[in-house]
Design a protein around this motif. Structure first.
Motif, PDB file in Angstrom:
ATOM      1  N   SER A  18       0.839  -1.196   0.000  1.00 17.64           N
ATOM      2  CA  SER A  18       0.000   0.000   0.000  1.00 17.64           C
ATOM      3  C   SER A  18       0.874   1.246   0.000  1.00 17.64           C
ATOM      4  N   PHE A  19       0.459   2.271  -0.789  1.00 19.55           N
ATOM      5  CA  PHE A  19       1.144   3.557  -0.779  1.00 19.55           C
ATOM      6  C   PHE A  19       0.967   4.230   0.578  1.00 19.55           C
ATOM      7  N   THR A  20      -0.220   4.118   1.146  1.00 19.76           N
ATOM      8  CA  THR A  20      -0.506   4.781   2.413  1.00 19.76           C
ATOM      9  C   THR A  20       0.298   4.168   3.554  1.00 19.76           C
ATOM     10  N   ARG A  21       0.332   2.827   3.625  1.00 21.34           N
ATOM     11  CA  ARG A  21       1.096   2.178   4.692  1.00 21.34           C
ATOM     12  C   ARG A  21       2.593   2.440   4.533  1.00 21.34           C
ATOM     13  N   ALA A  22       3.065   2.484   3.288  1.00 24.27           N
ATOM     14  CA  ALA A  22       4.469   2.820   3.066  1.00 24.27           C
ATOM     15  C   ALA A  22       4.767   4.237   3.532  1.00 24.27           C
ATOM     16  N   ALA A  23       3.849   5.173   3.257  1.00 23.17           N
ATOM     17  CA  ALA A  23       4.042   6.559   3.696  1.00 23.17           C
ATOM     18  C   ALA A  23       4.121   6.642   5.215  1.00 23.17           C
ATOM     19  N   ASP A  24       3.257   5.896   5.906  1.00 25.87           N
ATOM     20  CA  ASP A  24       3.288   5.887   7.368  1.00 25.87           C
ATOM     21  C   ASP A  24       4.614   5.341   7.884  1.00 25.87           C
ATOM     22  N   ALA A  25       5.085   4.250   7.269  1.00 26.15           N
ATOM     23  CA  ALA A  25       6.337   3.631   7.720  1.00 26.15           C
ATOM     24  C   ALA A  25       7.535   4.540   7.478  1.00 26.15           C
ATOM     25  N   LEU A  26       7.488   5.315   6.402  1.00 25.33           N
ATOM     26  CA  LEU A  26       8.609   6.192   6.039  1.00 25.33           C
ATOM     27  C   LEU A  26       8.440   7.601   6.584  1.00 25.33           C
ATOM     28  N   ASP A  27       7.347   7.832   7.312  1.00 23.48           N
ATOM     29  CA  ASP A  27       7.067   9.146   7.901  1.00 23.48           C
ATOM     30  C   ASP A  27       7.034  10.240   6.831  1.00 23.48           C
ATOM     31  N   THR A  28       6.275   9.975   5.784  1.00 28.77           N
ATOM     32  CA  THR A  28       6.101  10.953   4.728  1.00 28.77           C
ATOM     33  C   THR A  28       4.640  10.890   4.269  1.00 28.77           C
ATOM     34  N   SER A  29       4.322  11.603   3.209  1.00 29.50           N
ATOM     35  CA  SER A  29       2.942  11.641   2.739  1.00 29.50           C
ATOM     36  C   SER A  29       2.724  10.666   1.597  1.00 29.50           C
ATOM     37  N   PRO A  30       1.495  10.173   1.394  1.00 35.07           N
ATOM     38  CA  PRO A  30       1.209   9.321   0.236  1.00 35.07           C
ATOM     39  C   PRO A  30       1.540  10.007  -1.080  1.00 35.07           C
ATOM     40  N   ALA A  31       1.380  11.343  -1.132  1.00 35.30           N
ATOM     41  CA  ALA A  31       1.718  12.077  -2.371  1.00 35.30           C
ATOM     42  C   ALA A  31       3.197  11.970  -2.681  1.00 35.30           C
ATOM     43  N   ASN A  32       4.046  12.053  -1.641  1.00 32.22           N
ATOM     44  CA  ASN A  32       5.475  11.901  -1.864  1.00 32.22           C
ATOM     45  C   ASN A  32       5.823  10.489  -2.325  1.00 32.22           C
ATOM     46  N   VAL A  33       5.176   9.499  -1.739  1.00 34.43           N
ATOM     47  CA  VAL A  33       5.410   8.120  -2.160  1.00 34.43           C
ATOM     48  C   VAL A  33       5.037   7.958  -3.634  1.00 34.43           C
ATOM     49  N   THR A  34       3.878   8.470  -4.011  1.00 38.96           N
ATOM     50  CA  THR A  34       3.447   8.390  -5.404  1.00 38.96           C
ATOM     51  C   THR A  34       4.443   9.081  -6.325  1.00 38.96           C
ATOM     52  N   ARG A  35       4.944  10.240  -5.895  1.00 42.91           N
ATOM     53  CA  ARG A  35       5.911  10.972  -6.726  1.00 42.91           C
ATOM     54  C   ARG A  35       7.181  10.151  -6.936  1.00 42.91           C
ATOM     55  N   TYR A  36       7.691   9.541  -5.882  1.00 41.88           N
ATOM     56  CA  TYR A  36       8.909   8.734  -6.012  1.00 41.88           C
ATOM     57  C   TYR A  36       8.697   7.550  -6.965  1.00 41.88           C
ATOM     58  N   ILE A  37       7.553   6.889  -6.840  1.00 44.10           N
ATOM     59  CA  ILE A  37       7.298   5.741  -7.714  1.00 44.10           C
ATOM     60  C   ILE A  37       7.180   6.191  -9.162  1.00 44.10           C
ATOM     61  N   ASN A  38       6.476   7.285  -9.390  1.00 46.96           N
ATOM     62  CA  ASN A  38       6.326   7.793 -10.764  1.00 46.96           C
ATOM     63  C   ASN A  38       7.679   8.196 -11.355  1.00 46.96           C
ATOM     64  N   GLU A  39       8.497   8.860 -10.564  1.00 46.26           N
ATOM     65  CA  GLU A  39       9.813   9.286 -11.050  1.00 46.26           C
ATOM     66  C   GLU A  39      10.716   8.087 -11.314  1.00 46.26           C
ATOM     67  N   LEU A  40      10.622   7.079 -10.465  1.00 45.31           N
ATOM     68  CA  LEU A  40      11.438   5.880 -10.665  1.00 45.31           C
ATOM     69  C   LEU A  40      11.021   5.153 -11.938  1.00 45.31           C
ATOM     70  N   GLU A  41       9.722   5.015 -12.172  1.00 45.21           N
ATOM     71  CA  GLU A  41       9.245   4.368 -13.398  1.00 45.21           C
ATOM     72  C   GLU A  41       9.651   5.179 -14.636  1.00 45.21           C
ATOM     73  N   ALA A  42       9.570   6.504 -14.528  1.00 43.12           N
ATOM     74  CA  ALA A  42       9.966   7.347 -15.662  1.00 43.12           C
ATOM     75  C   ALA A  42      11.463   7.230 -15.925  1.00 43.12           C
ATOM     76  N   HIS A  43      12.251   7.183 -14.865  1.00 43.81           N
ATOM     77  CA  HIS A  43      13.700   7.060 -15.018  1.00 43.81           C
ATOM     78  C   HIS A  43      14.079   5.729 -15.675  1.00 43.81           C
ATOM     79  N   LEU A  44      13.392   4.663 -15.287  1.00 44.50           N
ATOM     80  CA  LEU A  44      13.699   3.329 -15.820  1.00 44.50           C
ATOM     81  C   LEU A  44      12.996   3.049 -17.143  1.00 44.50           C
ATOM     82  N   GLY A  45      11.996   3.842 -17.455  1.00 48.40           N
ATOM     83  CA  GLY A  45      11.265   3.651 -18.708  1.00 48.40           C
ATOM     84  C   GLY A  45      10.408   2.412 -18.731  1.00 48.40           C
TER      85      GLY A  45
END
Length: 322
Positions: A18-45
Motif C-alpha cells: 500500500s502507498f498509504t502504509r508505506a508513507a506511514d512507515a517512512l514518515d512521509t505523505s502518500p503524495a510523496n510516495v506516489t511521486r517517487y514511484i512515478n519518477e522511478l518508473e519514468a527514469h527506468l522507462g
C-alpha cells in the motif's frame, strides 16, 4: 531524483502492499510516495507496479527490481552500521546457491544450526546443478564442486572429495568387472551432463601415469543422484564423488572398481564475488561452513558421527550469548 530513496520507497510499497502504509512507515505523505514511484518508473522507462483500487501487483520488471532493491538496501544498511559501529552484527538476507545433491545431503542439516547462531540473518537457499553467475543472478555466495577452483571470484576451500568409479554387485555379476580404464569401453556407462570432460574419463595409476578412455553412455543425467539410482539398480558404471556415494559403498550397494587407478579429486568451494568489502553475513557463513567440514569431511571417514553431529558441537561456539 534520489535513487536510493526511491528504491527505499519502492521496496516499502511492495512489502506493505500500500502507498498509504508505506508513507506511514517512512514518515512521509502518500503524495510523496506516489511521486517517487512515478519518477522511478519514468527514469527506468518501464512500469513497476500494476495499480488498482483494491490491490497492487508487481510487473515482471518490478519483481526483478524489488529483489535487487532489497539487496542494495541491506548492503547500504550494513555499510552504515560498519561506519558507525566497530562490532557489526550479521543481518539481512543471504542468498546462497548450491548443487542439489550436496545441498540436500551435507548443507541442509547445517542451515538450522546457522539460523540458531545468527537469528538476524535470513537464509535464501537455491539448489541447482548448473553453474550460476553469482553476480548476474544476485547471489551472495555459491557452493561449487570443482577441479579447477574459481578464476573469476574469491573462494575458500571447504573440503576435498575423491571421485570413485563404481557399479552395483548385480551389474558386475552380469557384465564382469573392469580391471583397467581401457576395459570400460565394453561397459554400459552412466554420464553426468555437466562433467567438463564429457565422455572422456581420466585416471592416474599408482605409478603416476595418466590414462584416458572414451566410454559409451547409455544415459546422461544432470543430477548425480539420478545416475546413482540407475547404477544401484544395475544399469551401468558411474563415477561420482565420495560425498554422494560414500554411504552406498559402505553398505555394499555399490562396489569401487579398479583400485590401482584414481580419478582426480575435486574441491568443495565457497565462492563469493570479492574479498574486498565482504559483508558480515557472508563472512560468518563462510567461516561457519569451513569449520563444519574440518578437519576431514564426513564423507572421507569411516562410519561414525557425521557432519550433523560434528556441526552441532561446533555451532555452540558460534552462538552469541544474549
Amino acid at each position: 531524483m534520489d535513487r536510493l530513496r526511491a528504491f527505499e520507497v519502492f521496496a516499502s510499497v511492495v512489502s506493505r502492499g500500500s502507498f498509504t502504509r508505506a508513507a506511514d512507515a517512512l514518515d512521509t505523505s502518500p503524495a510523496n510516495v506516489t511521486r517517487y514511484i512515478n519518477e522511478l518508473e519514468a527514469h527506468l522507462g518501464t512500469r513497476l507496479l500494476n495499480r488498482s483500487s483494491r490491490k497492487l501487483s508487481l510487473t515482471e520488471s518490478g519483481e526483478a527490481l524489488y529483489e535487487r532493491s532489497k539487496s542494495i538496501l541491506e548492503e547500504v544498511a550494513e555499510a552504515e552500521a560498519l561506519a558507525s559501529s566497530a562490532t557489526l552484527q550479521p543481518r539481512g538476507r543471504l542468498r546462497i546457491n548450491a548443487p542439489v545433491s550436496f545441498g540436500i545431503r551435507h548443507l541442509a542439516p547445517l542451515w538450522p544450526l546457522f539460523m540458531q547462531a545468527y537469528p538476524e540473518v535470513e537464509l535464501d537457499i537455491a539448489l541447482s546443478d548448473r553453474v550460476v553467475d553469482i553476480v548476474e543472478e544476485g547471489y551472495d555466495l555459491a557452493i561449487r564442486i570443482s577441479r579447477a577452483g574459481s578464476a573469476s571470484h574469491a573462494a575458500r576451500k571447504l573440503g576435498t572429495s575423491r571421485n570413485i568409479v563404481c557399479a552395483s554387485p548385480a551389474y558386475l555379476k552380469a557384465h564382469g568387472q573392469p580391471e583397467k580404464p581401457a576395459d570400460l569401453v565394453g561397459h554400459r556407462c552412466l554420464g553426468y551432463t555437466y562433467a567438463a570432460t564429457a565422455n572422456e574419463w581420466h585416471f592416474v595409476d599408482d605409478a603416476g601415469r595418466p590414462h584416458m578412455v572414451k566410454v559409451n553412455y547409455v544415459m546422461h543425467a544432470n543430477n548425480g543422484d539420478t545416475a546413482r539410482e540407475a547404477a544401484i539398480a544395475g544399469q551401468g558404471v558411474i563415477w561420482q564423488p565420495a560425498f554422494l556415494i560414500g554411504d552406498d559403498l559402505k553398505a555394499g550397494r555399490l562396489v569401487a572398481l579398479m583400485p590401482g587407478y584414481r580419478m582426480p579429486d575435486i574441491d568443495v568451494l565457497a565462492v563469493y564475488p570479492s574479498r574486498r568489502h565482504l559483508s558480515a553475513k557472508v563472512r560468518v557463513m563462510v567461516d561457519f561452513l569451513v569449520e563444519a567440514f574440518q578437519p576431514v569431511p564426513s564423507w572421507e571417514v569411516p562410519p561414525g558421527p557425521g557432519v550433523t553431529e560434528k556441526a552441532i558441537a561446533r555451532a555452540a561456539r558460534h552462538r552469541r550469548v544474549k
